[in-house]
Enzyme design. Structure first.
Site, mmCIF file in Angstrom:
data_model
loop_
_atom_site.group_PDB
_atom_site.id
_atom_site.type_symbol
_atom_site.label_atom_id
_atom_site.label_comp_id
_atom_site.label_asym_id
_atom_site.label_seq_id
_atom_site.Cartn_x
_atom_site.Cartn_y
_atom_site.Cartn_z
ATOM 1 N N ARG A 104 10.332 -17.996 7.860
ATOM 2 C CA ARG A 104 8.958 -17.536 7.581
ATOM 3 C C ARG A 104 8.674 -16.153 8.145
ATOM 4 N NH1 ARG A 104 7.253 -22.939 8.884
ATOM 5 N NH2 ARG A 104 7.157 -24.148 6.960
ATOM 6 N N HIS B 151 3.742 3.526 -13.775
ATOM 7 C CA HIS B 151 4.552 2.321 -13.580
ATOM 8 C C HIS B 151 4.303 1.228 -14.615
ATOM 9 C CE1 HIS B 151 5.587 4.267 -9.868
ATOM 10 N NE2 HIS B 151 6.265 3.231 -9.397
ATOM 11 N N HIS C 240 14.986 3.490 -12.370
ATOM 12 C CA HIS C 240 13.557 3.291 -12.092
ATOM 13 C C HIS C 240 12.787 4.618 -12.106
ATOM 14 C CE1 HIS C 240 9.879 1.755 -10.300
ATOM 15 N NE2 HIS C 240 9.977 2.692 -9.364
ATOM 16 N N LYS D 289 1.574 8.338 1.176
ATOM 17 C CA LYS D 289 1.706 6.888 1.009
ATOM 18 C C LYS D 289 1.106 6.160 2.206
ATOM 19 C CE LYS D 289 4.269 3.025 -0.476
ATOM 20 N NZ LYS D 289 5.348 2.464 -1.231
ATOM 21 N N ARG E 279 -4.494 1.349 -3.618
ATOM 22 C CA ARG E 279 -3.030 1.365 -3.577
ATOM 23 C C ARG E 279 -2.435 1.342 -4.982
ATOM 24 N NH1 ARG E 279 1.313 -1.584 0.483
ATOM 25 N NH2 ARG E 279 3.128 -0.780 -0.616
ATOM 26 N N LYS F 253 6.002 -3.484 0.629
ATOM 27 C CA LYS F 253 6.207 -4.279 -0.597
ATOM 28 C C LYS F 253 7.684 -4.641 -0.679
ATOM 29 C CE LYS F 253 2.614 -2.788 -3.808
ATOM 30 N NZ LYS F 253 2.358 -2.059 -5.078
ATOM 31 N N GLU G 228 9.294 10.189 -7.863
ATOM 32 C CA GLU G 228 8.304 9.581 -6.964
ATOM 33 C C GLU G 228 7.676 10.644 -6.055
ATOM 34 O OE1 GLU G 228 7.340 6.455 -7.252
ATOM 35 O OE2 GLU G 228 9.036 5.155 -7.739
ATOM 36 N N HIS H 130 7.670 0.199 -15.902
ATOM 37 C CA HIS H 130 8.227 -1.134 -15.663
ATOM 38 C C HIS H 130 8.572 -1.824 -16.988
ATOM 39 C CE1 HIS H 130 6.471 -1.652 -11.326
ATOM 40 N NE2 HIS H 130 7.576 -0.941 -11.341
ATOM 41 N N GLU I 298 -3.176 -3.919 -1.690
ATOM 42 C CA GLU I 298 -3.460 -3.475 -3.058
ATOM 43 C C GLU I 298 -4.633 -4.208 -3.708
ATOM 44 O OE1 GLU I 298 0.002 -2.170 -5.365
ATOM 45 O OE2 GLU I 298 -0.952 -3.056 -7.119
ATOM 46 N N ASN J 69 0.843 3.353 -8.538
ATOM 47 C CA ASN J 69 1.513 2.861 -9.745
ATOM 48 C C ASN J 69 1.365 3.802 -10.928
ATOM 49 O OD1 ASN J 69 2.943 0.351 -9.591
ATOM 50 N ND2 ASN J 69 1.048 -0.491 -8.780
HETATM 51 P P1 NAD Z 1 19.085 1.822 -5.658
HETATM 52 O O1 NAD Z 1 18.765 1.130 -4.414
HETATM 53 O O2 NAD Z 1 19.718 1.049 -6.753
HETATM 54 O O3 NAD Z 1 20.014 3.061 -5.318
HETATM 55 C C1 NAD Z 1 20.479 3.857 -6.363
HETATM 56 C C2 NAD Z 1 21.999 3.992 -6.353
HETATM 57 O O4 NAD Z 1 22.355 4.912 -5.318
HETATM 58 C C3 NAD Z 1 22.769 2.712 -6.060
HETATM 59 O O5 NAD Z 1 23.914 2.709 -6.860
HETATM 60 C C4 NAD Z 1 23.156 2.858 -4.598
HETATM 61 O O6 NAD Z 1 24.334 2.168 -4.293
HETATM 62 C C5 NAD Z 1 23.369 4.334 -4.489
HETATM 63 N N1 NAD Z 1 23.140 4.913 -3.174
HETATM 64 C C6 NAD Z 1 22.156 4.632 -2.294
HETATM 65 N N2 NAD Z 1 22.211 5.483 -1.271
HETATM 66 C C7 NAD Z 1 23.254 6.299 -1.486
HETATM 67 C C8 NAD Z 1 23.798 7.407 -0.796
HETATM 68 N N3 NAD Z 1 23.224 7.889 0.312
HETATM 69 N N4 NAD Z 1 24.894 8.014 -1.312
HETATM 70 C C9 NAD Z 1 25.451 7.583 -2.471
HETATM 71 N N5 NAD Z 1 24.958 6.561 -3.182
HETATM 72 C C10 NAD Z 1 23.866 5.935 -2.694
HETATM 73 O O7 NAD Z 1 17.788 2.505 -6.323
HETATM 74 P P2 NAD Z 1 16.565 3.339 -5.753
HETATM 75 O O8 NAD Z 1 16.275 4.338 -6.800
HETATM 76 O O9 NAD Z 1 16.752 3.774 -4.371
HETATM 77 O O10 NAD Z 1 15.396 2.256 -5.735
HETATM 78 C C11 NAD Z 1 14.904 1.699 -6.925
HETATM 79 C C12 NAD Z 1 14.230 0.394 -6.601
HETATM 80 O O11 NAD Z 1 13.156 0.615 -5.695
HETATM 81 C C13 NAD Z 1 13.643 -0.289 -7.810
HETATM 82 O O12 NAD Z 1 14.021 -1.634 -7.804
HETATM 83 C C14 NAD Z 1 12.138 -0.185 -7.596
HETATM 84 O O13 NAD Z 1 11.436 -1.239 -8.177
HETATM 85 C C15 NAD Z 1 12.063 -0.184 -6.114
HETATM 86 N N6 NAD Z 1 10.830 0.409 -5.574
HETATM 87 C C16 NAD Z 1 10.146 -0.307 -4.657
HETATM 88 C C17 NAD Z 1 9.009 0.228 -4.093
HETATM 89 C C18 NAD Z 1 8.286 -0.529 -3.005
HETATM 90 O O14 NAD Z 1 7.199 -0.098 -2.621
HETATM 91 N N7 NAD Z 1 8.837 -1.595 -2.488
HETATM 92 C C19 NAD Z 1 8.558 1.490 -4.478
HETATM 93 C C20 NAD Z 1 9.299 2.197 -5.420
HETATM 94 C C21 NAD Z 1 10.430 1.637 -5.979
HETATM 95 N N1 GLY Z 2 5.321 1.930 -4.896
HETATM 96 C C1 GLY Z 2 4.017 1.351 -5.021
HETATM 97 C C2 GLY Z 2 3.471 0.799 -3.760
HETATM 98 O O1 GLY Z 2 4.118 0.770 -2.737
HETATM 99 O O2 GLY Z 2 2.364 0.331 -3.756
#
Ligand code: NAD
Ligand code: GLY
Length: 383
Positions: free
Chosen positions: A135, A262, A280, A241, A255, A157, A199, A266, A251, A259
């Site tokens: 938990r 998005h 993404h 942020k 917040r 998130k 972003e 999405h 949110e 998006n």
């Molecule tokens: P990712 O985590 O898939 O990373 C992208 C690629 O880069 C992967 O292949 C990874 O292995 C590689 N990689 C990572 N770091 C590296 C490095 N330093 N050197 C070489 N390769 C590296 O994708 P991302 O773009 O970082 O994140 C996308 C995700 O984030 C989506 O799922 C999206 O929904 C999520 N997201 C979440 C929030 C949130 O608030 N939680 C906000 C925005 C996006």
């Molecule tokens: N990336 C959107 C949020 O964190 O709210």
């Protein structure tokens, strides 16, 4: 040059520090090169005994894991590393279940730490596991993509995708520390760097026109890893942020402005099944262009604002329209159905983030379905 500060909270050195103010759950976001080597010390400063399980993906493991493990070992904090396959497909129940089991097998207790070491996929997956195992176990974000350093590692998130859409299963679970090591970005593929940049630009587009103007002049320095430009871009994004998260952690209102692009983006990601066909950041770049074109069409935003957004994204090599997505164009009815899975839907009504101008986004549920359908059909070349 930014001054190197000594963060009392984290007992480590970072070029820049942003505080996310959330009362008893406040935390620092440390930004600068070389921070991976300091994570062990930072964790030790947060707790005298807690141990750490690192969650990472196979790309990041090959490139950067030994440094992080050494830092944790040096402080006697290393419990083990769990490596999942790289890519969006890992944000799934099928990866979550074994990950939770492995964290339990490593004997992680509530007071210990999960260290999410990677991009947004790892942060979202590991953060979700940390949020539900026993938990709630504490967790630290060590983001290694530009996208994760400016957005996903901050704000709590976490979650996974399902066939119904993006991020539909998850929890809010704040980290206790974020250490954004800008040196790790140097190994990031160019396409991923560009996707993360979408972003960064988002913060300018939604609430800071001066920052967007600065990006228009300075994007080349960011992509050249100029320390000052990159540091400023990340710090400005994280501050924006942190400010929104402080006002609206769960949110209920503002917040959702984060998006921007998005709801469209999405839907494109779900339609392309979360594959490399569309990253993404690329999906939301197209989504933001659509949001500005729709805003202009509906008379909210001045003429030329959408073209300025597209011109900037084109200049950095980001896609700006649906036809830039490789493969057959999407079906409009399918897109609308996917958009309806958006978490912002209220009483069946879509809530869109539109803009009055660059730097002035707002939320609206006033866009009628037929208007959206006509707009999307034109964008898909099916008008
Ligand atoms: P990712 O985590 O898939 O990373 C992208 C690629 O880069 C992967 O292949 C990874 O292995 C590689 N990689 C990572 N770091 C590296 C490095 N330093 N050197 C070489 N390769 C590296 O994708 P991302 O773009 O970082 O994140 C996308 C995700 O984030 C989506 O799922 C999206 O929904 C999520 N997201 C979440 C929030 C949130 O608030 N939680 C906000 C925005 C996006
Ligand atoms: N990336 C959107 C949020 O964190 O709210």
């Amino acid at each position: 040059m930014p001054t190197v500060v000594h963060s009392l909270a984290a007992n480590t050195r970072a070029e820049r520090t942003v505080r996310v103010e959330l009362g008893a759950r406040s935390y620092d976001v440390l930004i600068g090169p070389g921070l991976v080597d300091e994570v062990g010390r930072a964790v030790a400063a947060q707790s005298s005994k807690a141990k750490c399980a690192v969650v990472t993906d196979d790309n990041v493991a090959k490139l950067h894991l030994p440094g992080l493990e050494a830092s944790l070992r040096a402080e006697g904090r290393f419990a083990g590393s769990i490596v999942v396959p790289a890519g969006e497909v890992s944000k799934s129940f099928s990866q979550l279940e074994p990950l939770c089991s492995q964290l339990l097998e490593l004997g992680l207790e509530r007071g210990d730490f999960v260290v999410a070491f990677g991009g947004g996929v790892i942060g979202d997956l590991a953060g979700f596991a940390a949020g539900i195992v026993r938990r709630g176990i504490r967790f630290v974000q060590v983001p290694t993509t530009l996208l994760a350093q400016v957005d996903s590692s901050v704000g709590g998130k976490t979650g996974i995708n399902t066939a119904h859409g993006k991020n539909l299963i998850g929890v809010f679970h704040q980290p206790t520390l974020v250490a954004a090591d800008t040196a790790t970005l140097k190994t990031l593929p160019d396409r991923q760097m560009r996707a993360g940049y979408a972003e960064v630009a988002k913060y300018g587009l939604l609430g800071d026109a001066a920052f967007f103007k600065w990006l228009e002049s300075n994007h080349a320095a960011i992509f050249a890893f100029d320390d000052d430009a990159l540091g400023k871009a990340i710090e400005t994004s994280v501050k924006a942020k942190a400010d929104i998260v402080r006002r609206d952690e769960l949110e209920h209102g503002d917040r959702a402005l984060l998006n921007l692009g998005h709801t469209f983006g999405h839907a494109f990601e779900a339609w392309t099944r979360y594959t490399d066909r569309l990253l993404h950041g690329e999906a939301i770049a197209i989504g933001m262009c659509l949001a500005f074109r729709l805003s202009e069409e509906l008379g909210h935003a001045p003429d030329g604002s959408a073209a300025r957004v597209s011109a900037h994204f084109s200049a950095v090599g980001l896609p700006t329209q649906i036809s830039n997505i490789p493969g057959a164009p999407p079906d409009v009815a399918m897109l609308l159905k996917l958009m309806r899975q958006d978490k912002k839907v209220r009483h069946g009504d879509l809530v869109l983030v539109l803009a009055r101008d660059i730097g002035d986004a707002f939320l609206t549920s006033d866009v009628q379905t037929d208007v959206l359908e006509t707009f999307l059909a034109a964008e898909c070349g099916q008008a």
